[in-house]
Design a protein around this motif. Structure first.
Motif, PDB file in Angstrom:
ATOM      1  N   PHE A  64       5.197  35.041  58.707  1.00 50.64           N
ATOM      2  CA  PHE A  64       6.590  34.536  58.288  1.00 50.64           C
ATOM      3  C   PHE A  64       6.220  33.345  57.117  1.00 50.64           C
ATOM      4  O   PHE A  64       5.268  32.687  57.150  1.00 50.64           O
ATOM      5  N   PRO A  65       7.349  33.342  56.330  1.00 52.53           N
ATOM      6  CA  PRO A  65       7.436  32.119  55.263  1.00 52.53           C
ATOM      7  C   PRO A  65       7.155  30.748  56.105  1.00 52.53           C
ATOM      8  O   PRO A  65       7.962  30.487  57.223  1.00 52.53           O
ATOM      9  N   HIS A  95       5.768  31.240  47.322  1.00 51.85           N
ATOM     10  CA  HIS A  95       6.856  31.489  48.112  1.00 51.85           C
ATOM     11  C   HIS A  95       7.225  30.646  48.962  1.00 51.85           C
ATOM     12  O   HIS A  95       7.977  30.884  49.894  1.00 51.85           O
ATOM     13  N   THR A  96       6.847  29.133  48.675  1.00 52.69           N
ATOM     14  CA  THR A  96       7.292  28.106  49.515  1.00 52.69           C
ATOM     15  C   THR A  96       8.547  27.575  48.823  1.00 52.69           C
ATOM     16  O   THR A  96       8.301  27.133  47.627  1.00 52.69           O
ATOM     17  N   ASP A  97       9.651  27.220  49.643  1.00 57.44           N
ATOM     18  CA  ASP A  97      10.641  26.493  49.084  1.00 57.44           C
ATOM     19  C   ASP A  97      10.641  25.061  49.232  1.00 57.44           C
ATOM     20  O   ASP A  97      11.111  24.634  50.251  1.00 57.44           O
ATOM     21  N   PHE A  98      10.073  24.565  47.888  1.00 59.24           N
ATOM     22  CA  PHE A  98       9.725  23.138  48.151  1.00 59.24           C
ATOM     23  C   PHE A  98      10.884  22.210  47.905  1.00 59.24           C
ATOM     24  O   PHE A  98      11.062  21.210  48.101  1.00 59.24           O
ATOM     25  N   GLU A  99      12.230  22.827  47.692  1.00 56.81           N
ATOM     26  CA  GLU A  99      13.475  22.248  47.745  1.00 56.81           C
ATOM     27  C   GLU A  99      14.041  21.950  49.183  1.00 56.81           C
ATOM     28  O   GLU A  99      14.750  21.027  49.253  1.00 56.81           O
ATOM     29  N   ALA A 100      13.594  22.988  49.850  1.00 61.28           N
ATOM     30  CA  ALA A 100      14.297  22.995  51.189  1.00 61.28           C
ATOM     31  C   ALA A 100      13.245  22.039  52.309  1.00 61.28           C
ATOM     32  O   ALA A 100      13.703  21.563  53.214  1.00 61.28           O
ATOM     33  N   VAL A 101      12.118  22.057  51.932  1.00 63.35           N
ATOM     34  CA  VAL A 101      11.090  21.150  52.728  1.00 63.35           C
ATOM     35  C   VAL A 101      10.362  20.225  51.921  1.00 63.35           C
ATOM     36  O   VAL A 101       9.935  20.644  50.708  1.00 63.35           O
TER      37      VAL A 101
END
Length: 172
Positions: A64-65, A95-101
């Protein structure tokens, strides 16, 4: 307890995982440039060696991401993340959303492999992280925004170990 792995793709995926005791690894990362590959080669003929306990077979493991896992846990901030996946670190970060976390400090293993080290650096530097420490096997990155938001001083570059010698200068 999470029984799975981090995805190196933008969505849920699976990997073919070699069940080799403490040397277990995703089969696709058992390449000639991985530590796990060479450890398996050395231990292959050592039947009964404690490190080789495990079935010796393979299993498909769901991945999972990191953002999906953290959202499920209700987390939007990670102060310190250590990532050591024997080769898929750059893909996981890509593929990590650095804006969300929001991430504060990242410790990343590259095993001294120049290609792996530069792939990780490219992804993280592009996302605003700065490399603040390194040694032969690992690099440490920090987010200036994370520290500024909290009014904390940004980590100064400490002396780093280079080929067994300490240096006052961080070489990128």
């Amino acid at each position: 307890v999470f029984n799975g792995c981090l995805s190196s793709t933008p969505g849920v995926s699976s990997v073919h995982f070699a069940l080799r005791g403490i040397w277990s690894a995703a089969d696709e990362h058992l390449t000639r440039d991985s530590d796990a590959y060479w450890r398996l080669q050395v231990l292959r003929n050592m039947t009964g060696h404690p490190a080789m306990r495990g079935s010796g077979g393979f299993a498909n493991v769901q991945c999972f991401p990191i953002n999906t896992l953290l959202r499920t846990l209700g987390r939007s901030v990670v102060d310190f993340w250590v990532l050591d996946t024997e080769g898929s670190e750059a893909d996981i970060f890509a593929h990590t959303d650095f804006e969300a976390v929001e991430f504060g400090v990242l410790a990343v293993e590259h095993n001294g492999l120049p290609g792996r080290k530069s792939e990780v650096a490219e992804v993280l530097l592009r996302r605003g992280f700065e490399r603040v420490a390194r040694d032969y096997r690992d690099d440490l990155y920090a987010s200036p925004a994370y520290f500024a938001t909290r009014g904390l001083p940004f980590p100064a570059c400490p002396p780093v170990c280079v080929d067994g010698m300490f240096s006052e200068k961080l070489e990128l």
